[in-house]
Design a protein around this motif. Structure first.
Motif, PDB file in Angstrom:
ATOM      1  N   LYS A 119       0.855  -1.195   0.000  1.00 25.46           N
ATOM      2  CA  LYS A 119       0.000   0.000   0.000  1.00 25.46           C
ATOM      3  C   LYS A 119       0.885   1.237   0.000  1.00 25.46           C
ATOM      4  CE  LYS A 119      -3.899  -2.228   1.018  1.00 25.46           C
ATOM      5  NZ  LYS A 119      -5.172  -2.127   0.393  1.00 25.46           N
ATOM      6  N   GLY A 122       0.847   5.582   4.503  1.00 24.16           N
ATOM      7  CA  GLY A 122      -0.293   6.270   5.106  1.00 24.16           C
ATOM      8  C   GLY A 122      -1.631   5.594   4.846  1.00 24.16           C
ATOM      9  N   GLU A 123      -1.715   4.688   3.861  1.00 22.39           N
ATOM     10  CA  GLU A 123      -2.975   3.995   3.580  1.00 22.39           C
ATOM     11  C   GLU A 123      -3.242   2.933   4.646  1.00 22.39           C
ATOM     12  OE1 GLU A 123      -3.067   2.355  -0.348  1.00 22.39           O
ATOM     13  OE2 GLU A 123      -3.340   4.303  -1.299  1.00 22.39           O
ATOM     14  N   SER A 124      -4.506   2.628   4.846  1.00 21.29           N
ATOM     15  CA  SER A 124      -4.915   1.618   5.809  1.00 21.29           C
ATOM     16  C   SER A 124      -4.480   0.227   5.353  1.00 21.29           C
ATOM     17  CB  SER A 124      -6.435   1.643   5.977  1.00 21.29           C
ATOM     18  OG  SER A 124      -6.856   0.541   6.760  1.00 21.29           O
ATOM     19  N   LEU A 125      -4.108  -0.607   6.298  1.00 22.11           N
ATOM     20  CA  LEU A 125      -3.763  -1.998   6.012  1.00 22.11           C
ATOM     21  C   LEU A 125      -4.926  -2.942   6.324  1.00 22.11           C
ATOM     22  CD1 LEU A 125      -0.109  -2.073   7.355  1.00 22.11           C
ATOM     23  CD2 LEU A 125      -0.852  -2.154   4.973  1.00 22.11           C
ATOM     24  N   GLU A 126      -6.083  -2.371   6.625  1.00 20.29           N
ATOM     25  CA  GLU A 126      -7.251  -3.204   6.902  1.00 20.29           C
ATOM     26  C   GLU A 126      -7.564  -4.060   5.673  1.00 20.29           C
ATOM     27  OE1 GLU A 126     -11.985  -2.803   7.967  1.00 20.29           O
ATOM     28  OE2 GLU A 126     -10.674  -1.097   8.313  1.00 20.29           O
ATOM     29  N   THR A 141      -1.514   1.123   9.515  1.00 16.73           N
ATOM     30  CA  THR A 141      -1.307   1.886   8.284  1.00 16.73           C
ATOM     31  C   THR A 141       0.052   1.526   7.674  1.00 16.73           C
ATOM     32  OG1 THR A 141      -0.345   3.744   9.498  1.00 16.73           O
ATOM     33  CG2 THR A 141      -2.707   3.861   9.034  1.00 16.73           C
ATOM     34  N   ARG A 143       3.613   2.036   6.338  1.00 17.81           N
ATOM     35  CA  ARG A 143       4.717   2.946   6.610  1.00 17.81           C
ATOM     36  C   ARG A 143       6.010   2.220   6.268  1.00 17.81           C
ATOM     37  NH1 ARG A 143       6.042   2.677  12.739  1.00 17.81           N
ATOM     38  NH2 ARG A 143       5.398   0.555  13.132  1.00 17.81           N
TER      39      ARG A 143
END
Length: 169
Positions: A119, A122-126, A141, A143
């Motif tokens: 990703k 900063g994007e969600s890892l959900e 998130t 990083r």
């Protein structure tokens, strides 16, 4: 898959090269996904990995799997085609056969083959596909430090011994 093959993604060679591996969607997740709210999660995961592979083709590296394109049947992506590698890293770690997101090439060099958690920072890892014991469950998130921590954990598991395990045993 429910989505038609998107334009702009390359198709794998036809016929397929002998020395290739087709990564298929993980349909074992189907029942869990069908009962949830993200009904297109498998499709989205395959499209995400194809997009990441396209980006990586533009920036090749010897430790990143060689991507050959999408396997397509009846206008749908059925798998992602990669160069085949000798074996997974896991037997080197625990001497037992297991699947792994890191392979070894014929020279013993590590090659990353899985981009399910790739990703933008900063994007969600959900919902991202992450490898058990190689990530911090508290981090939600993307990083840069996530990759460095995972690499350090892999080194420890391979016998570096410089520090204790970070993510459980």
């Amino acid at each position: 898959m429910n989505e038609a093959f998107p334009p702009g993604l390359p198709r794998a060679p036809d016929p397929l090269p002998q020395n290739c591996h087709i990564k298929k969607p993980r349909l074992i997740w189907y029942d869990r996904i069908r009962q949830g709210t993200q009904l297109n999660a498998i499709v989205e995961a395959v499209l995400l990995q194809a997009a990441v592979c396209e980006l990586l083709v533009k920036h090749p590296h010897p430790n990143i799997a060689a991507y050959l394109g999408c396997q397509v049947s009846q206008g749908r992506i059925t798998g992602l085609c990669f160069a085949a590698y000798q074996c997974t890293l896991m037997p080197q770690v625990n001497r037992a056969p297991a699947s792994s997101d890191v392979m070894l090439d014929g020279r013993g060099e590590a090659v990353i083959i899985d981009f399910g958690s790739c990703k933008r920072v900063g994007e969600s890892l959900e919902g991202a596909s992450r490898t058990y014991e190689r990530y911090d469950e508290r981090v939600g998130t993307a990083r840069l430090q996530n990759d460095l921590d995972a690499l350090a954990e892999m080194r420890t598991r391979l016998g570096d011994g410089a520090r204790p395990f970070l993510f459980g045993e």
